[in-house]
Design a protein around this motif. Structure first.
Motif, PDB file in Angstrom:
ATOM      1  N   ASP A  30       0.813  -1.215   0.000  1.00 24.04           N
ATOM      2  CA  ASP A  30       0.000   0.000   0.000  1.00 24.04           C
ATOM      3  C   ASP A  30       0.849   1.268   0.000  1.00 24.04           C
ATOM      4  OD1 ASP A  30      -2.231  -1.635   0.184  1.00 24.04           O
ATOM      5  OD2 ASP A  30      -2.286  -1.546   2.369  1.00 24.04           O
ATOM      6  N   ALA A  31       2.136   1.139   0.271  1.00 20.27           N
ATOM      7  CA  ALA A  31       2.971   2.307   0.514  1.00 20.27           C
ATOM      8  C   ALA A  31       3.416   2.977  -0.792  1.00 20.27           C
ATOM      9  CB  ALA A  31       4.197   1.900   1.327  1.00 20.27           C
ATOM     10  N   ASP A  32       3.515   4.294  -0.744  1.00 21.54           N
ATOM     11  CA  ASP A  32       4.156   5.034  -1.839  1.00 21.54           C
ATOM     12  C   ASP A  32       5.657   4.771  -1.788  1.00 21.54           C
ATOM     13  OD1 ASP A  32       1.729   6.130  -2.594  1.00 21.54           O
ATOM     14  OD2 ASP A  32       1.973   7.891  -1.304  1.00 21.54           O
ATOM     15  N   ALA A  33       6.298   4.858  -2.937  1.00 19.93           N
ATOM     16  CA  ALA A  33       7.737   4.595  -3.010  1.00 19.93           C
ATOM     17  C   ALA A  33       8.520   5.905  -3.013  1.00 19.93           C
ATOM     18  CB  ALA A  33       8.075   3.774  -4.245  1.00 19.93           C
ATOM     19  N   LEU A  34       9.585   5.942  -2.194  1.00 17.98           N
ATOM     20  CA  LEU A  34      10.554   7.031  -2.238  1.00 17.98           C
ATOM     21  C   LEU A  34      11.639   6.616  -3.230  1.00 17.98           C
ATOM     22  CD1 LEU A  34      11.883   9.643  -1.256  1.00 17.98           C
ATOM     23  CD2 LEU A  34      12.832   8.343   0.677  1.00 17.98           C
ATOM     24  N   GLU A  35      11.734   7.331  -4.316  1.00 14.11           N
ATOM     25  CA  GLU A  35      12.668   6.966  -5.385  1.00 14.11           C
ATOM     26  C   GLU A  35      13.965   7.777  -5.254  1.00 14.11           C
ATOM     27  OE1 GLU A  35      12.040   4.550  -7.363  1.00 14.11           O
ATOM     28  OE2 GLU A  35       9.853   4.306  -7.301  1.00 14.11           O
ATOM     29  N   TYR A  69      15.116  -5.946   2.417  1.00 16.25           N
ATOM     30  CA  TYR A  69      16.408  -5.277   2.278  1.00 16.25           C
ATOM     31  C   TYR A  69      16.673  -4.482   3.554  1.00 16.25           C
ATOM     32  CZ  TYR A  69      16.618  -6.468  -2.660  1.00 16.25           C
ATOM     33  OH  TYR A  69      16.683  -7.153  -3.861  1.00 16.25           O
ATOM     34  N   GLU A  70      17.816  -4.759   4.140  1.00 18.64           N
ATOM     35  CA  GLU A  70      18.190  -4.101   5.389  1.00 18.64           C
ATOM     36  C   GLU A  70      19.383  -3.192   5.125  1.00 18.64           C
ATOM     37  OE1 GLU A  70      19.716  -6.457   8.864  1.00 18.64           O
ATOM     38  OE2 GLU A  70      17.658  -6.107   9.540  1.00 18.64           O
ATOM     39  N   GLY A  71      19.293  -1.948   5.524  1.00 20.20           N
ATOM     40  CA  GLY A  71      20.406  -1.028   5.285  1.00 20.20           C
ATOM     41  C   GLY A  71      19.994   0.403   5.513  1.00 20.20           C
ATOM     42  N   VAL A  76       8.101   3.019   1.153  1.00 18.05           N
ATOM     43  CA  VAL A  76       9.131   2.040   0.813  1.00 18.05           C
ATOM     44  C   VAL A  76      10.182   2.759  -0.030  1.00 18.05           C
ATOM     45  CG1 VAL A  76       7.632   0.030   0.963  1.00 18.05           C
ATOM     46  CG2 VAL A  76       7.817   1.271  -1.205  1.00 18.05           C
ATOM     47  N   LEU A  77      11.374   2.190  -0.076  1.00 16.98           N
ATOM     48  CA  LEU A  77      12.481   2.876  -0.742  1.00 16.98           C
ATOM     49  C   LEU A  77      12.996   2.060  -1.910  1.00 16.98           C
ATOM     50  CD1 LEU A  77      15.303   4.821   1.002  1.00 16.98           C
ATOM     51  CD2 LEU A  77      15.888   3.214  -0.800  1.00 16.98           C
ATOM     52  N   ASN A  78      13.197   2.717  -3.042  1.00 15.94           N
ATOM     53  CA  ASN A  78      13.856   2.145  -4.211  1.00 15.94           C
ATOM     54  C   ASN A  78      15.111   2.962  -4.522  1.00 15.94           C
ATOM     55  OD1 ASN A  78      11.807   0.213  -4.637  1.00 15.94           O
ATOM     56  ND2 ASN A  78      10.617   1.637  -5.880  1.00 15.94           N
ATOM     57  N   LEU A  79      16.116   2.300  -5.071  1.00 13.42           N
ATOM     58  CA  LEU A  79      17.363   2.988  -5.419  1.00 13.42           C
ATOM     59  C   LEU A  79      17.755   2.627  -6.844  1.00 13.42           C
ATOM     60  CD1 LEU A  79      19.642   4.822  -4.439  1.00 13.42           C
ATOM     61  CD2 LEU A  79      20.854   2.778  -3.650  1.00 13.42           C
ATOM     62  N   GLY A  80      17.751   3.617  -7.724  1.00 11.73           N
ATOM     63  CA  GLY A  80      18.055   3.387  -9.127  1.00 11.73           C
ATOM     64  C   GLY A  80      19.513   3.626  -9.471  1.00 11.73           C
ATOM     65  N   ASN A  81      19.872   3.318 -10.719  1.00 12.52           N
ATOM     66  CA  ASN A  81      21.226   3.508 -11.261  1.00 12.52           C
ATOM     67  C   ASN A  81      22.268   2.663 -10.550  1.00 12.52           C
ATOM     68  OD1 ASN A  81      20.156   5.370 -13.043  1.00 12.52           O
ATOM     69  ND2 ASN A  81      20.697   7.140 -11.776  1.00 12.52           N
ATOM     70  N   THR A  82      21.860   1.533 -10.017  1.00  9.42           N
ATOM     71  CA  THR A  82      22.812   0.630  -9.365  1.00  9.42           C
ATOM     72  C   THR A  82      22.311  -0.791  -9.622  1.00  9.42           C
ATOM     73  OG1 THR A  82      23.861   0.060  -7.263  1.00  9.42           O
ATOM     74  CG2 THR A  82      21.642   0.983  -7.135  1.00  9.42           C
ATOM     75  N   LEU A  83      22.354  -1.690  -8.654  1.00 11.07           N
ATOM     76  CA  LEU A  83      21.875  -3.050  -8.888  1.00 11.07           C
ATOM     77  C   LEU A  83      20.436  -3.033  -9.403  1.00 11.07           C
ATOM     78  CD1 LEU A  83      23.255  -4.932  -5.744  1.00 11.07           C
ATOM     79  CD2 LEU A  83      24.291  -4.714  -8.005  1.00 11.07           C
ATOM     80  N   GLU A  97      17.921  -5.040  -9.134  1.00 13.50           N
ATOM     81  CA  GLU A  97      16.836  -5.364  -8.204  1.00 13.50           C
ATOM     82  C   GLU A  97      16.587  -4.236  -7.197  1.00 13.50           C
ATOM     83  OE1 GLU A  97      20.386  -8.038  -6.972  1.00 13.50           O
ATOM     84  OE2 GLU A  97      19.486  -7.199  -8.799  1.00 13.50           O
ATOM     85  N   TRP A  98      17.594  -3.380  -6.945  1.00 16.81           N
ATOM     86  CA  TRP A  98      17.389  -2.290  -5.997  1.00 16.81           C
ATOM     87  C   TRP A  98      16.396  -1.257  -6.524  1.00 16.81           C
ATOM     88  CZ3 TRP A  98      22.633  -0.632  -3.329  1.00 16.81           C
ATOM     89  CH2 TRP A  98      23.134  -1.725  -2.620  1.00 16.81           C
ATOM     90  N   ALA A  99      16.274  -1.175  -7.817  1.00 21.08           N
ATOM     91  CA  ALA A  99      15.366  -0.180  -8.401  1.00 21.08           C
ATOM     92  C   ALA A  99      13.904  -0.463  -8.074  1.00 21.08           C
ATOM     93  CB  ALA A  99      15.558  -0.123  -9.905  1.00 21.08           C
ATOM     94  N   SER A 100      13.598  -1.699  -7.698  1.00 23.06           N
ATOM     95  CA  SER A 100      12.213  -2.063  -7.348  1.00 23.06           C
ATOM     96  C   SER A 100      12.155  -2.892  -6.071  1.00 23.06           C
ATOM     97  CB  SER A 100      11.570  -2.846  -8.502  1.00 23.06           C
ATOM     98  OG  SER A 100      12.327  -4.016  -8.800  1.00 23.06           O
ATOM     99  N   MET A 101      13.105  -2.684  -5.184  1.00 22.80           N
ATOM    100  CA  MET A 101      13.196  -3.541  -3.989  1.00 22.80           C
ATOM    101  C   MET A 101      12.098  -3.234  -2.965  1.00 22.80           C
ATOM    102  SD  MET A 101      16.583  -1.962  -2.154  1.00 22.80           S
ATOM    103  CE  MET A 101      16.752  -0.201  -1.791  1.00 22.80           C
ATOM    104  N   ARG A 102      11.559  -2.031  -2.963  1.00 23.50           N
ATOM    105  CA  ARG A 102      10.492  -1.641  -2.030  1.00 23.50           C
ATOM    106  C   ARG A 102      10.869  -2.012  -0.594  1.00 23.50           C
ATOM    107  NH1 ARG A 102       6.054   0.272  -4.360  1.00 23.50           N
ATOM    108  NH2 ARG A 102       4.738  -0.105  -2.529  1.00 23.50           N
ATOM    109  N   ALA A 103      12.040  -1.535  -0.186  1.00 20.29           N
ATOM    110  CA  ALA A 103      12.520  -1.788   1.175  1.00 20.29           C
ATOM    111  C   ALA A 103      11.668  -1.016   2.177  1.00 20.29           C
ATOM    112  CB  ALA A 103      13.983  -1.381   1.292  1.00 20.29           C
ATOM    113  N   LEU A 104      11.294  -1.688   3.285  1.00 23.42           N
ATOM    114  CA  LEU A 104      10.475  -1.056   4.316  1.00 23.42           C
ATOM    115  C   LEU A 104      11.303  -0.023   5.075  1.00 23.42           C
ATOM    116  CD1 LEU A 104       8.626  -4.120   5.922  1.00 23.42           C
ATOM    117  CD2 LEU A 104       7.828  -2.635   4.078  1.00 23.42           C
ATOM    118  N   VAL A 105      10.799   1.193   5.171  1.00 20.25           N
ATOM    119  CA  VAL A 105      11.475   2.224   5.970  1.00 20.25           C
ATOM    120  C   VAL A 105      11.077   2.014   7.431  1.00 20.25           C
ATOM    121  CG1 VAL A 105      11.654   4.689   6.460  1.00 20.25           C
ATOM    122  CG2 VAL A 105      11.595   3.883   4.087  1.00 20.25           C
TER     123      VAL A 105
END
Length: 567
Positions: free
Chosen positions: A203-208, A488-490, A508-515, A517-525
């Protein structure tokens, strides 16, 4: 700009101060399922601290960003360090979770006398997890805690649970343990007390964020592959009608090596010390017509419900007296021999005569000719009644065979001992005695149980005293869906002109321009650290510290009594 404000008639008062006027190191730390805290340190050249404005313990402090309140709490700790030339005071202001940690749980429970009392436990029946959380906050507000419930993602039905001897924070932690993809956070911006929010991963919005792009400074993450669950099996037990334990399971997903989760919801091994006594009993019941359509008593019914006849028949056997049987329907014949006879009839418990009807049509008899137990009477809705009056028997003997008393068999002799009257009568035909008839009369008052259904050797089992708790329908599926993703823990560190401008809580957090799977990992904040002075914010991902990834999916934590249902 970040500002600090107190409360009217307290040290800081209602004056709005830029944080730079208060201290140079204010830090705001948000946590999931722990206290949010605002901290800062001030230094004085005076041992009396007369040159500083330091709020007292318990006083209110608010922090706002561009006029929007982002934090509110009370001064919970003042740590003072004295050196040769200065005094340092570090202040800690605790947010809304503080009140939940410091308040022992209590709920109003009705005892067996009907009195409502406060007890140090929460008992949650099987039901919607959201409803359980709402109930905790309703109770907290009733006790005067400055907290309230906000927006809760749609949850699912969870098993019965009891939490005792802890704090309100402990209760919420145990409830949220059952939803592994949940993030919790407080909304301080609204008017009034802070609101508790729960947001699920889907349900969470993603922080990109993106590597090489502002505001990202650095990031480090570890994928916890071992915590993804693709198959959930919930083991439980049931008891059949005979009280035997039958093992069952509820499953969801496809088994995969390293991704299977097995939880034990109930079973004797979990509750062996708390099982109530539950002796097993059964009865085989046959019904008999109370009356013929014409209203007369029936012979086979009398033989089934008359205790004396049943007792002697069990001892001697009916074959010892094949022509000896009760005559309930030929009252006129018997009363001519014994005028004091009273015609036997059925009566209800108010001594009203029973007539043939749909509700009183049959009487119930068990296969061992014993009294019926109360549990069976309650189970079948049997109605108490009585067969009262005179029952008589007759047996014909051939003349010329000597004294007829010598022709009585054991069955006949035993019956004779209980007769209120006996006598003989010559049966003549064509001017000759063809038989000598021996009569015996018995005054009876036989308890009976009326029923409205016809049964033939049907087995009924005593209702069980307890049943093992089965998991709610769909519980395995709900747990599987809540865990079938890679955690994803970090952390990621960002820098902005004003720290905290980027809101990460409840996202949730996504991180682009790297691995990839990180671009869509939706890590819980699970929390954020914000430096109010230099604009640095560290966003932490993973499970809340009160739980941990390994703990949140480990098992159902249930008290033994939660594994059974008293019936």
């Amino acid at each position: 700009m970040w500002t600090i404000q107190g409360k009217e008639n307290e040290t800081l008062g209602t004056t709005i101060r830029p944080v730079s006027e208060v201290a140079g190191d204010l830090r705001l730390r948000y946590e999931s399922l722990q206290k949010d805290v605002l901290t800062w340190t001030v230094t004085s050249g005076s041992a009396t601290l007369a040159d500083l404005t330091i709020p007292a313990r318990g006083e209110t402090v608010k922090a706002a960003l561009s006029g929007e309140k982002r934090f509110e709490g009370i001064v919970s700790e003042r740590n003072v360090v004295v050196s040769s030339d200065s005094v340092d005071v570090t202040l800690t202001v605790a947010g809304a979770w503080y009140w939940l940690e410091k308040t022992p749980i209590s709920d109003v429970i009705t005892d067996d006398s009907g009195e409502d009392l406060e007890r140090a436990s929460f008992q949650f029946p099987e039901g919607d997890l959201q409803t359980n959380i709402e109930r905790v906050f309703a109770r907290a507000e009733a006790l005067g805690l400055p907290v309230r419930i906000g927006t809760i993602s749609e949850l699912y039905t969870v098993p019965k649970m009891t939490v005792s001897n802890g704090s309100f924070a402990d209760v919420l932690t145990e409830l949220i343990r059952l939803c592994p993809d949940a993030m919790t956070w407080w909304d301080y911006s609204t008017t009034g007390t802070p609101k508790f929010n729960l947001t699920r991963r889907d349900d969470a919005d993603a922080l990109e964020l993106a590597y090489g792009s502002a505001p990202l400074v650095s990031a480090s993450f570890a994928d916890k592959e071992g915590f993804q669950v693709s198959h959930v099996e919930i083991q439980f037990a049931e008891r059949n009608a005979a009280g035997e334990m039958i093992f069952k399971k509820q499953t969801s997903g496809s088994p995969a090596v390293g991704r299977n989760q097995v939880l034990v919801n109930s079973g004797e091994s979990l509750v062996v010390d708390t099982l109530p006594p539950d002796p097993i009993d059964s009865q085989i019941i046959t019904s008999h017509q109370t009356l013929e359509s014409g209203g007369a008593l029936l012979q086979d019914t009398i033989e089934s419900i008359w205790p004396l006849w049943r007792e002697l028949g069990a001892i001697h056997g009916a074959n010892l007296a094949p022509d000896l049987y009760p005559y309930p329907s030929t009252f006129a014949l018997g009363s001519a021999v014994y005028p004091e006879a009273i015609e036997a009839k059925y009566y209800d418990e108010d001594f009203n005569q029973i007539v043939l009807s749909s509700t009183r049509r049959f009487v119930a008899v068990n296969n061992v000719n014993s009294n019926l137990p109360q549990w069976l009477i309650d189970l079948l809705g049997l109605v108490n009644g009585t067969l009262r009056g005179t029952i008589f028997t007759r047996r014909d003997f051939l003349p010329g065979q000597g004294d007829i008393a010598n022709q009585f068999n054991d069955f006949h002799l035993e019956l004779l001992k209980s007769a209120v009257f006996s006598g003989t009568q010559n049966i003549n035909s064509g001017g000759q005695t063809t038989a000598i008839r021996h009569w015996m009369f018995f005054d009876v008052d036989i308890p009976v149980y009326f029923m409205n259904q016809e049964l033939s050797a049907v087995t009924f089992y005593k209702p069980l005293a307890y049943q093992f708790q089965a998991p709610p329908a769909g519980f395995a599926s709900a747990l599987k869906e809540a865990q079938d993703w890679v955690p994803y823990e970090g952390q990621a560190t960002i820098t902005e002109e004003i720290g905290g401008t980027t809101e990460a809580r409840g996202k949730v957090l996504n991180l682009g321009n790297t691995l990839t799977e990180w671009a869509s990992m939706r890590a819980l904040v699970q929390g954020c650290d914000i430096s109010l002075a230099d604009g640095v914010q560290t966003i932490r991902t993973g499970a809340p510290q009160r739980l941990g990834l390994g703990d949140i999916v480990s098992r159902l934590r249930k008290k033994p009594a939660d594994n059974i249902i008293l019936l």
